[in-house]
Design an enzyme around this catalytic site. Structure first.
Site, PDB file in Angstrom:
ATOM      1  N   ASP A  46      31.453  22.051  36.479  1.00 23.14           N
ATOM      2  CA  ASP A  46      31.456  20.993  37.597  1.00 23.14           C
ATOM      3  C   ASP A  46      31.928  21.760  38.766  1.00 23.14           C
ATOM      4  O   ASP A  46      32.291  22.585  38.906  1.00 23.14           O
ATOM      5  CB  ASP A  46      32.346  19.798  37.031  1.00 23.14           C
ATOM      6  CG  ASP A  46      32.210  18.566  37.989  1.00 23.14           C
ATOM      7  OD1 ASP A  46      31.091  18.735  38.681  1.00 23.14           O
ATOM      8  OD2 ASP A  46      32.964  17.943  38.089  1.00 23.14           O
ATOM      9  N   ASN A  94      23.043  12.034  34.088  1.00 18.92           N
ATOM     10  CA  ASN A  94      22.385  12.856  35.287  1.00 18.92           C
ATOM     11  C   ASN A  94      20.941  12.492  36.039  1.00 18.92           C
ATOM     12  O   ASN A  94      20.596  12.815  37.283  1.00 18.92           O
ATOM     13  CB  ASN A  94      22.418  14.352  35.073  1.00 18.92           C
ATOM     14  CG  ASN A  94      23.939  14.941  35.218  1.00 18.92           C
ATOM     15  OD1 ASN A  94      24.029  15.903  34.325  1.00 18.92           O
ATOM     16  ND2 ASN A  94      24.859  14.334  35.837  1.00 18.92           N
TER      17      ASN A  94
HETATM   18  C1  FPP Z   1      27.862  19.728  37.696  1.00 19.20           C
HETATM   19  O1  FPP Z   1      28.007  20.225  39.224  1.00 19.20           O
HETATM   20  C2  FPP Z   1      26.599  20.703  37.391  1.00 19.20           C
HETATM   21  C3  FPP Z   1      25.590  20.186  36.706  1.00 19.20           C
HETATM   22  C4  FPP Z   1      25.292  18.828  36.444  1.00 19.20           C
HETATM   23  C5  FPP Z   1      24.499  21.141  36.414  1.00 19.20           C
HETATM   24  C6  FPP Z   1      25.231  22.196  35.624  1.00 19.20           C
HETATM   25  C7  FPP Z   1      23.953  23.231  35.789  1.00 19.20           C
HETATM   26  C8  FPP Z   1      24.163  24.489  36.033  1.00 19.20           C
HETATM   27  C9  FPP Z   1      25.639  25.167  36.010  1.00 19.20           C
HETATM   28  C10 FPP Z   1      23.034  25.705  36.012  1.00 19.20           C
HETATM   29  C11 FPP Z   1      22.971  26.208  34.801  1.00 19.20           C
HETATM   30  C12 FPP Z   1      22.734  25.880  33.562  1.00 19.20           C
HETATM   31  C13 FPP Z   1      21.857  26.479  32.643  1.00 19.20           C
HETATM   32  C14 FPP Z   1      21.897  25.860  31.149  1.00 19.20           C
HETATM   33  C15 FPP Z   1      20.646  27.155  33.155  1.00 19.20           C
HETATM   34  P1  FPP Z   1      27.825  18.747  40.186  1.00 19.20           P
HETATM   35  O2  FPP Z   1      26.290  18.882  40.672  1.00 19.20           O
HETATM   36  O3  FPP Z   1      28.084  17.694  39.645  1.00 19.20           O
HETATM   37  O4  FPP Z   1      28.789  19.213  41.319  1.00 19.20           O
HETATM   38  P2  FPP Z   1      29.577  18.517  42.117  1.00 19.20           P
HETATM   39  O5  FPP Z   1      30.550  17.647  41.438  1.00 19.20           O
HETATM   40  O6  FPP Z   1      30.159  19.234  43.263  1.00 19.20           O
HETATM   41  O7  FPP Z   1      28.600  17.447  42.882  1.00 19.20           O
END
Ligand code: FPP
Length: 271
Positions: A46, A94
């Site tokens: 996250d 998501n």
């Molecule tokens: C959460 O951060 C992250 C995600 C929903 C996506 C996770 C994806 C990756 C780490 C990319 C790599 C993955 C692969 C399998 C290649 P957020 O967007 O919710 O962050 P925030 O809470 O700060 O908004």
């Protein structure tokens, strides 16, 4: 300016300063109790968006930077000889994000597989995808299938990537599958036990989760591995995923080693 921001993110994905699998005697592992490592670690990656915002970049640049972190953490998990590393890449919830971010993520997963599959295979990784995969773009499903096939006989770390995954959804799918077998007469409902249920989940063949790590400050499970984490320890850190280094991962291992795991029983001092 935008080009500069995106350029920075893309060059992050391209790698460059590659992180090698750390060996047993690496300084990274100094002070680690190898007998008290978790076998199965799950990670809620996250804080990509918050990190990017803090850098004055687009949210999507945070996801790109998050890929680099993931590569390094997988290499560290290999060095630690963990049995399994399971990561939450995209949840069933998501899809509520803006369409541009969703399609960016789908492209990023595809690019990641395209670029990384061969190296993961050489590193003896067994990749496996968890979730309702039929809801993902067809070409991505094909890439996932091909990657699983390529690595199916590998014997190293099990690397599970949860995509279009929800723990409740996974449990419902397992129940539907078992109920279908019972309705066909293939299965006596009284024979359903924990082991059979476990084997009906997307994670069939994996050990239970020992440790759940969540980055970026929030302290919740967010529908991740609800069944598998029944006796997991939890490790929360304020560090955003793009800055979660191999050192941070090893710190979580050390913290885990200090936990008193009783699984509902008593520890030795209280017997
Ligand atoms: C959460 O951060 C992250 C995600 C929903 C996506 C996770 C994806 C990756 C780490 C990319 C790599 C993955 C692969 C399998 C290649 P957020 O967007 O919710 O962050 P925030 O809470 O700060 O908004």
């Amino acid at each position: 300016m935008l080009k500069k921001i995106l350029g920075k993110a893309v060059s992050t994905l391209a790698g460059g300063d590659d992180f090698a699998i750390p060996q047993h005697d690496s300084p990274l592992f100094a002070g680690l109790d190898w007998d008290k490592l978790p076998r199965h670690v799950a990670v809620i990656m996250d804080g990509n968006g918050r990190w990017a915002k803090g850098q004055g970049m687009l949210r999507t640049a945070g996801h790109t930077a998050g890929v680099k972190t993931l590569k390094n953490i997988l290499k560290t998990a290999i060095g630690l000889k963990l049995d399994a590393l399971t990561v939450y890449a995209f949840s069933t919830e998501n899809w509520k994000r803006p369409e541009t971010e969703v399609s960016f993520l789908m492209n990023l997963f595809s690019e990641y597989l395209h670029k990384e599959v061969q190296e993961m295979h050489e590193d003896n990784v067994q990749i496996h995808f968890l979730g309702r995969l039929e809801g993902l773009p067809k070409s991505l499903q094909q890439q996932m299938h091909d990657a699983e096939e390529l690595m199916k006989d590998n014997t190293g770390v099990k690397f599970n990537v949860a995509a279009n995954y929800g723990g409740q959804d996974e449990i419902i799918r397992a129940v539907q599958s078992l109920a279908g077998k019972a309705a066909n007469g293939e299965l006596n409902p009284a024979d359903i036990d924990e082991a059979m249920f476990d084997n009906s989940l997307d994670t069939a063949g994996n050990l239970p989760v020992d440790l759940v790590i969540r980055t970026s400050g929030d302290m919740r499970l967010s529908n991740f591995l609800l069944w598998q984490a029944a006796y997991a320890e939890f490790y929360f850190t304020d560090v955003n995923w793009p800055e979660f280094s191999p050192e941070c991962f090893v710190a979580a291992m050390k913290d885990f080693a200090s936990r008193d795991r009783r699984f509902g029983g008593l520890n030795d001092n209280k017997k």
